[in-house]
Design a protein around this motif. Structure first.
Motif, PDB file in Angstrom:
ATOM      1  N   GLU A  71       0.826  -1.208   0.000  1.00 15.50           N
ATOM      2  CA  GLU A  71       0.000   0.000   0.000  1.00 15.50           C
ATOM      3  C   GLU A  71       0.863   1.263   0.000  1.00 15.50           C
ATOM      4  OE1 GLU A  71      -0.481  -2.529   2.213  1.00 15.50           O
ATOM      5  OE2 GLU A  71      -2.348  -3.375   1.465  1.00 15.50           O
ATOM      6  N   VAL A  72       1.927   1.253   0.794  1.00 15.14           N
ATOM      7  CA  VAL A  72       2.828   2.413   0.846  1.00 15.14           C
ATOM      8  C   VAL A  72       3.518   2.601  -0.504  1.00 15.14           C
ATOM      9  CG1 VAL A  72       4.924   3.337   1.901  1.00 15.14           C
ATOM     10  CG2 VAL A  72       3.163   2.301   3.332  1.00 15.14           C
ATOM     11  N   PHE A  73       3.963   1.516  -1.114  1.00 15.95           N
ATOM     12  CA  PHE A  73       4.595   1.576  -2.428  1.00 15.95           C
ATOM     13  C   PHE A  73       3.643   2.196  -3.451  1.00 15.95           C
ATOM     14  CE2 PHE A  73       5.355  -0.354  -6.609  1.00 15.95           C
ATOM     15  CZ  PHE A  73       6.657   0.056  -6.837  1.00 15.95           C
ATOM     16  N   ALA A  74       2.411   1.735  -3.482  1.00 14.71           N
ATOM     17  CA  ALA A  74       1.425   2.259  -4.434  1.00 14.71           C
ATOM     18  C   ALA A  74       1.164   3.748  -4.186  1.00 14.71           C
ATOM     19  CB  ALA A  74       0.125   1.462  -4.345  1.00 14.71           C
ATOM     20  N   ARG A  75       1.056   4.139  -2.926  1.00 18.39           N
ATOM     21  CA  ARG A  75       0.810   5.549  -2.594  1.00 18.39           C
ATOM     22  C   ARG A  75       1.983   6.423  -3.013  1.00 18.39           C
ATOM     23  NH1 ARG A  75       2.590   8.605   1.438  1.00 18.39           N
ATOM     24  NH2 ARG A  75       3.221   6.864   2.752  1.00 18.39           N
ATOM     25  N   LEU A  76       3.194   5.974  -2.720  1.00 21.06           N
ATOM     26  CA  LEU A  76       4.374   6.769  -3.067  1.00 21.06           C
ATOM     27  C   LEU A  76       4.546   6.868  -4.582  1.00 21.06           C
ATOM     28  CD1 LEU A  76       6.884   5.487  -0.377  1.00 21.06           C
ATOM     29  CD2 LEU A  76       5.738   7.715  -0.445  1.00 21.06           C
ATOM     30  N   ILE A  81       6.993   9.393  -6.673  1.00 20.94           N
ATOM     31  CA  ILE A  81       8.286   8.811  -6.335  1.00 20.94           C
ATOM     32  C   ILE A  81       8.611   7.732  -7.373  1.00 20.94           C
ATOM     33  CG2 ILE A  81       9.607   7.510  -4.611  1.00 20.94           C
ATOM     34  CD1 ILE A  81       8.928  10.295  -3.640  1.00 20.94           C
ATOM     35  N   VAL A  82       9.829   7.773  -7.919  1.00 22.38           N
ATOM     36  CA  VAL A  82      10.261   6.806  -8.919  1.00 22.38           C
ATOM     37  C   VAL A  82      11.102   5.733  -8.229  1.00 22.38           C
ATOM     38  CG1 VAL A  82      11.596   6.480 -11.033  1.00 22.38           C
ATOM     39  CG2 VAL A  82      10.251   8.574 -10.709  1.00 22.38           C
ATOM     40  N   PHE A  83      10.779   4.482  -8.492  1.00 22.95           N
ATOM     41  CA  PHE A  83      11.485   3.348  -7.891  1.00 22.95           C
ATOM     42  C   PHE A  83      12.262   2.595  -8.960  1.00 22.95           C
ATOM     43  CE2 PHE A  83       8.010   4.191  -5.011  1.00 22.95           C
ATOM     44  CZ  PHE A  83       8.573   3.993  -3.772  1.00 22.95           C
ATOM     45  N   ASP A  84      13.333   1.922  -8.542  1.00 20.54           N
ATOM     46  CA  ASP A  84      14.110   1.101  -9.455  1.00 20.54           C
ATOM     47  C   ASP A  84      13.429  -0.224  -9.749  1.00 20.54           C
ATOM     48  OD1 ASP A  84      16.131   2.989  -9.583  1.00 20.54           O
ATOM     49  OD2 ASP A  84      17.274   2.072  -7.959  1.00 20.54           O
ATOM     50  N   GLY A  85      12.521  -0.669  -8.874  1.00 24.49           N
ATOM     51  CA  GLY A  85      11.831  -1.940  -9.064  1.00 24.49           C
ATOM     52  C   GLY A  85      10.646  -2.052  -8.152  1.00 24.49           C
ATOM     53  N   GLU A  86       9.909  -3.125  -8.314  1.00 25.64           N
ATOM     54  CA  GLU A  86       8.740  -3.414  -7.486  1.00 25.64           C
ATOM     55  C   GLU A  86       9.173  -4.059  -6.185  1.00 25.64           C
ATOM     56  OE1 GLU A  86       5.304  -3.221  -8.638  1.00 25.64           O
ATOM     57  OE2 GLU A  86       6.062  -2.086 -10.349  1.00 25.64           O
ATOM     58  N   PRO A  87       8.375  -3.927  -5.120  1.00 21.33           N
ATOM     59  CA  PRO A  87       8.695  -4.665  -3.893  1.00 21.33           C
ATOM     60  C   PRO A  87       8.612  -6.163  -4.149  1.00 21.33           C
ATOM     61  CG  PRO A  87       6.904  -3.105  -3.514  1.00 21.33           C
ATOM     62  CD  PRO A  87       7.178  -3.127  -4.975  1.00 21.33           C
ATOM     63  N   GLU A  88       9.472  -6.921  -3.478  1.00 25.10           N
ATOM     64  CA  GLU A  88       9.411  -8.369  -3.604  1.00 25.10           C
ATOM     65  C   GLU A  88       9.738  -9.007  -2.269  1.00 25.10           C
ATOM     66  OE1 GLU A  88      13.345 -10.054  -5.431  1.00 25.10           O
ATOM     67  OE2 GLU A  88      12.775  -8.294  -6.607  1.00 25.10           O
ATOM     68  N   ASP A  89       9.048 -10.114  -2.003  1.00 21.86           N
ATOM     69  CA  ASP A  89       9.320 -10.858  -0.768  1.00 21.86           C
ATOM     70  C   ASP A  89      10.663 -11.562  -0.902  1.00 21.86           C
ATOM     71  OD1 ASP A  89       6.889 -10.129   0.376  1.00 21.86           O
ATOM     72  OD2 ASP A  89       5.847 -11.836  -0.511  1.00 21.86           O
TER      73      ASP A  89
END
Length: 91
Positions: A71-76, A81-89
């Protein structure tokens, strides 16, 4: 012993303040356009920024934890905010 704060040098204090506020840190000190200090939303830890002319190579790596990462990733990301990749477990 208890950690008081971590301070990171930045070359654009206003942009850095905006970034860390988007992460959810609460700005508690902003002095003379050279220093800013934040309080983490959970616990008593603080984090600060200090204006510098030169970025620090091999500076500290800071890790913040959150329990609702997706949820935080989607909001940011929606907030620009630009990320280098998606969150992963990971293990």
């Amino acid at each position: 012993m208890d950690l008081n704060q971590v301070t990171v040098g930045v070359t654009d204090l206003d942009a850095a303040i905006a970034f860390y506020q988007k992460l959810g840190l609460k700005l508690i000190v902003h002095t003379h356009d050279v220093y800013a200090r934040f309080e983490c939303p959970d616990g008593g830890a603080t984090f600060s920024l200090h204006l510098t002319d030169t970025p620090t190579e091999n500076g500290p790596t800071i890790y913040f934890e959150c329990h609702d990462l997706d949820e935080v990733f989607a909001r940011l990301r929606a907030d620009g905010i630009v990320f280098d990749g998606e969150p992963e477990d990971q293990t």
